[in-house]
Design a protein around this motif. Structure first.
Motif, PDB file in Angstrom:
ATOM      1  N   ASP A 199     -14.768 -22.953  19.938  1.00  0.00           N
ATOM      2  CA  ASP A 199     -15.833 -21.952  19.960  1.00  0.00           C
ATOM      3  C   ASP A 199     -17.213 -22.570  20.198  1.00  0.00           C
ATOM      4  OD1 ASP A 199     -13.906 -20.078  19.542  1.00  0.00           O
ATOM      5  OD2 ASP A 199     -14.519 -19.526  17.510  1.00  0.00           O
ATOM      6  N   GLU A 200     -17.442 -23.753  19.659  1.00  0.00           N
ATOM      7  CA  GLU A 200     -18.721 -24.424  19.883  1.00  0.00           C
ATOM      8  C   GLU A 200     -18.916 -24.734  21.364  1.00  0.00           C
ATOM      9  OE1 GLU A 200     -21.519 -25.745  17.964  1.00  0.00           O
ATOM     10  OE2 GLU A 200     -20.828 -24.029  16.792  1.00  0.00           O
ATOM     11  N   HIS A 248     -10.778 -15.883  16.870  1.00  0.00           N
ATOM     12  CA  HIS A 248     -11.803 -16.890  16.609  1.00  0.00           C
ATOM     13  C   HIS A 248     -11.188 -18.139  15.977  1.00  0.00           C
ATOM     14  CE1 HIS A 248     -14.566 -13.610  17.507  1.00  0.00           C
ATOM     15  NE2 HIS A 248     -13.767 -12.872  16.766  1.00  0.00           N
ATOM     16  N   HIS A 259     -12.019 -20.094  13.523  1.00  0.00           N
ATOM     17  CA  HIS A 259     -11.950 -20.253  12.067  1.00  0.00           C
ATOM     18  C   HIS A 259     -11.951 -18.885  11.373  1.00  0.00           C
ATOM     19  CE1 HIS A 259     -12.509 -24.536  12.620  1.00  0.00           C
ATOM     20  NE2 HIS A 259     -13.619 -24.321  13.294  1.00  0.00           N
ATOM     21  N   GLU A 260     -11.102 -17.984  11.836  1.00  0.00           N
ATOM     22  CA  GLU A 260     -11.042 -16.651  11.225  1.00  0.00           C
ATOM     23  C   GLU A 260     -10.778 -16.751   9.722  1.00  0.00           C
ATOM     24  OE1 GLU A 260      -8.255 -14.033  13.088  1.00  0.00           O
ATOM     25  OE2 GLU A 260      -9.040 -14.390  15.089  1.00  0.00           O
ATOM     26  N   PRO A 261     -11.402 -15.845   8.925  1.00  0.00           N
ATOM     27  CA  PRO A 261     -12.236 -14.714   9.365  1.00  0.00           C
ATOM     28  C   PRO A 261     -13.705 -15.057   9.609  1.00  0.00           C
ATOM     29  CG  PRO A 261     -11.957 -14.647   7.002  1.00  0.00           C
ATOM     30  CD  PRO A 261     -11.131 -15.815   7.482  1.00  0.00           C
ATOM     31  N   ARG A 262     -14.036 -16.323   9.579  1.00  0.00           N
ATOM     32  CA  ARG A 262     -15.409 -16.727   9.894  1.00  0.00           C
ATOM     33  C   ARG A 262     -15.589 -16.770  11.399  1.00  0.00           C
ATOM     34  NH1 ARG A 262     -13.592 -20.128   6.127  1.00  0.00           N
ATOM     35  NH2 ARG A 262     -13.371 -21.853   7.610  1.00  0.00           N
ATOM     36  N   VAL A 263     -16.705 -16.256  11.858  1.00  0.00           N
ATOM     37  CA  VAL A 263     -17.016 -16.215  13.289  1.00  0.00           C
ATOM     38  C   VAL A 263     -18.164 -17.175  13.563  1.00  0.00           C
ATOM     39  CG1 VAL A 263     -17.802 -14.735  15.192  1.00  0.00           C
ATOM     40  CG2 VAL A 263     -16.196 -13.841  13.489  1.00  0.00           C
ATOM     41  N   ASN A 264     -18.097 -17.870  14.665  1.00  0.00           N
ATOM     42  CA  ASN A 264     -19.099 -18.861  15.033  1.00  0.00           C
ATOM     43  C   ASN A 264     -20.508 -18.271  15.010  1.00  0.00           C
ATOM     44  OD1 ASN A 264     -20.811 -20.307  17.275  1.00  0.00           O
ATOM     45  ND2 ASN A 264     -19.193 -21.757  16.734  1.00  0.00           N
ATOM     46  N   GLU A 265     -21.406 -18.884  14.268  1.00  0.00           N
ATOM     47  CA  GLU A 265     -22.755 -18.357  14.093  1.00  0.00           C
ATOM     48  C   GLU A 265     -23.546 -18.358  15.397  1.00  0.00           C
ATOM     49  OE1 GLU A 265     -23.980 -16.900  11.457  1.00  0.00           O
ATOM     50  OE2 GLU A 265     -22.100 -17.202  10.351  1.00  0.00           O
ATOM     51  N   LYS A 273     -22.575 -15.371  17.565  1.00  0.00           N
ATOM     52  CA  LYS A 273     -23.027 -14.075  17.039  1.00  0.00           C
ATOM     53  C   LYS A 273     -24.360 -13.623  17.631  1.00  0.00           C
ATOM     54  CE  LYS A 273     -20.966 -14.295  12.386  1.00  0.00           C
ATOM     55  NZ  LYS A 273     -21.305 -14.332  10.941  1.00  0.00           N
ATOM     56  N   ALA A 289     -13.048  -8.158  15.730  1.00  0.00           N
ATOM     57  CA  ALA A 289     -12.432  -8.736  14.529  1.00  0.00           C
ATOM     58  C   ALA A 289     -10.907  -8.748  14.603  1.00  0.00           C
ATOM     59  CB  ALA A 289     -12.908  -7.964  13.297  1.00  0.00           C
TER      60      ALA A 289
END
Length: 367
Positions: free
Chosen positions: A280-281, A300, A302-308, A311, A320
């Motif tokens: 994602d980066e 994504h 690192h689900e459930p975290r989404v790349n900042e 965003k 999601a």
């Protein structure tokens, strides 16, 4: 110990109860002895302990009808899989992906002589076919969003009159019709093919694809698709790339900084496959440098975290993990998983095997 004549085979049902295909489940429960571990027994430590103890007997199949329950024990890996009794022939799970299991290890694990395939190993089955319609529809939305800046359009309409006017005034110059552009599909399985078919029919896009196995010419002809044997070459040909493969052949990320560097400047990328396949980066870098001018990501890293970083980029549409999320998909997951188990345990061919090719390889190695 193998079941005695007339004794029902045991199916281990992990996760929530069946909600929609209740009549089919009733027949299923008549044909097999269905055992449901409790939520506590599905925690990894207790689950492994129960397998060591043989708490659920010599079960012949594992049935997981929902993707959001039944996975509390974590990854099925080299620590967990050897504890599964050799009587188990099939693991039928909801969902399209299988990155939660080491399918090659499952393929190598020996089965009992009662196996209808005369092959070692355990089949892993997913219900991807049940989600084909839902996921392909969603992919078309993300493709259109990547070409038409739909994230910018929809968020601007909610913010302020100034944001509305800015988008209305400036988005047209960087938005494009998909028609005539080249769509590159990574993984032309059931879902990938349906995405390509819809894009071809609706937008008249040119279809190129990369897969580990080429499709029959008759299948290619349906969408006028061109097979590209090199992934890097296909990336360089495409105006928009859709990732639709359930897993990487070597277990590594498919879309990396290096791979993104093979894509055209000003191209687009859509991921409806697995977040673990994409850096994602690196995608954020590619957007900021202008290599990618439109991105749609339903899954994504690192689900459930989404790349900042993703965003805040207006060229990026983020959802999601919703692509397969329809009632019809859930109903199909239940049904297809049960029908696969029923077929295999009654000596027939599986409907949607994932690792059959690995099982065949394992047999050849032993000859």
């Amino acid at each position: 110990m193998a079941p005695q004549a007339g004794e029902k085979l045991i199916v281990l049902h992990i996760g929530d109860p069946v909600k929609w295909n209740t009549e089919l489940y009733a027949r299923f429960s008549q044909d097999f002895t269905v055992v449901r571990p409790s939520a506590e027994e599905r925690q990894r430590g207790e689950f492994m302990k129960a397998l060591k103890e043989g708490r659920w007997g010599n079960f012949a199949a594992i049935f997981r009808p929902f993707w959001n329950t039944g996975g509390e024990m974590g990854r099925w890996d080299e620590e967990l899989i050897p504890l599964v009794p050799s009587s188990c022939r099939i693991f039928a799970s909801a969902g399209a992906g299988f990155d939660w299991a080491d399918v090659d290890i499952l393929a190598q694990r020996g089965s009992t002589p009662r196996s209808p395939f005369s092959k070692p190993g355990k089949l892993i089955i997913t219900s991807a076919a049940a989600s084909t319609e839902s996921v392909s529809d969603f992919a078309i939305f993300l493709i259109l969003s990547a070409f038409r800046n739909l994230n910018w359009c929809t968020t601007s309409a909610r913010l302020s009159p100034a944001a509305f006017t800015d988008c209305h005034t400036h988005s047209a110059a960087i938005s494009h019709n998909p028609r005539g552009h080249t769509l590159g599909v990574i993984g032309l399985g059931n879902i990938g093919f349906e995405i390509a078919r819809k894009a071809y029919a609706a937008f008249h896009m040119k279809i190129v694809y990369y897969d580990v196995l080429r499709k029959p010419s008759t299948k290619e002809a349906e969408i006028d698709a061109q097979y590209i044997s090199s992934l890097d070459e296909m990336l360089g040909m495409s105006d928009c790339v859709v990732l639709a493969t359930p897993a990487s052949p070597d277990g590594k990320k498919l879309i990396t900084k290096e791979r993104l560097g093979k894509m055209k400047m000003g191209s687009r990328f859509v991921n409806i496959a697995r977040g673990s396949l994409v850096d994602d980066e690196a995608v954020a870098d590619a957007v900021e440098e202008g290599r990618l001018v439109g991105v749609g990501m339903d899954v994504h890293e690192h689900e459930p975290r989404v790349n900042e970083r993703l965003k805040v980029l207006r060229q990026v549409t983020l959802t999601a993990h919703n692509a397969g999320g329809t009632l019809q998909t859930h109903i199909g997951f239940e049904e297809l998983a049960m029908r696969n188990i029923d077929a295999v345990l009654k000596g027939k061919q599986p409907l949607t095997p994932v690792n059959m090719h690995l099982m065949i390889s394992a047999v050849k190695e032993k000859l």
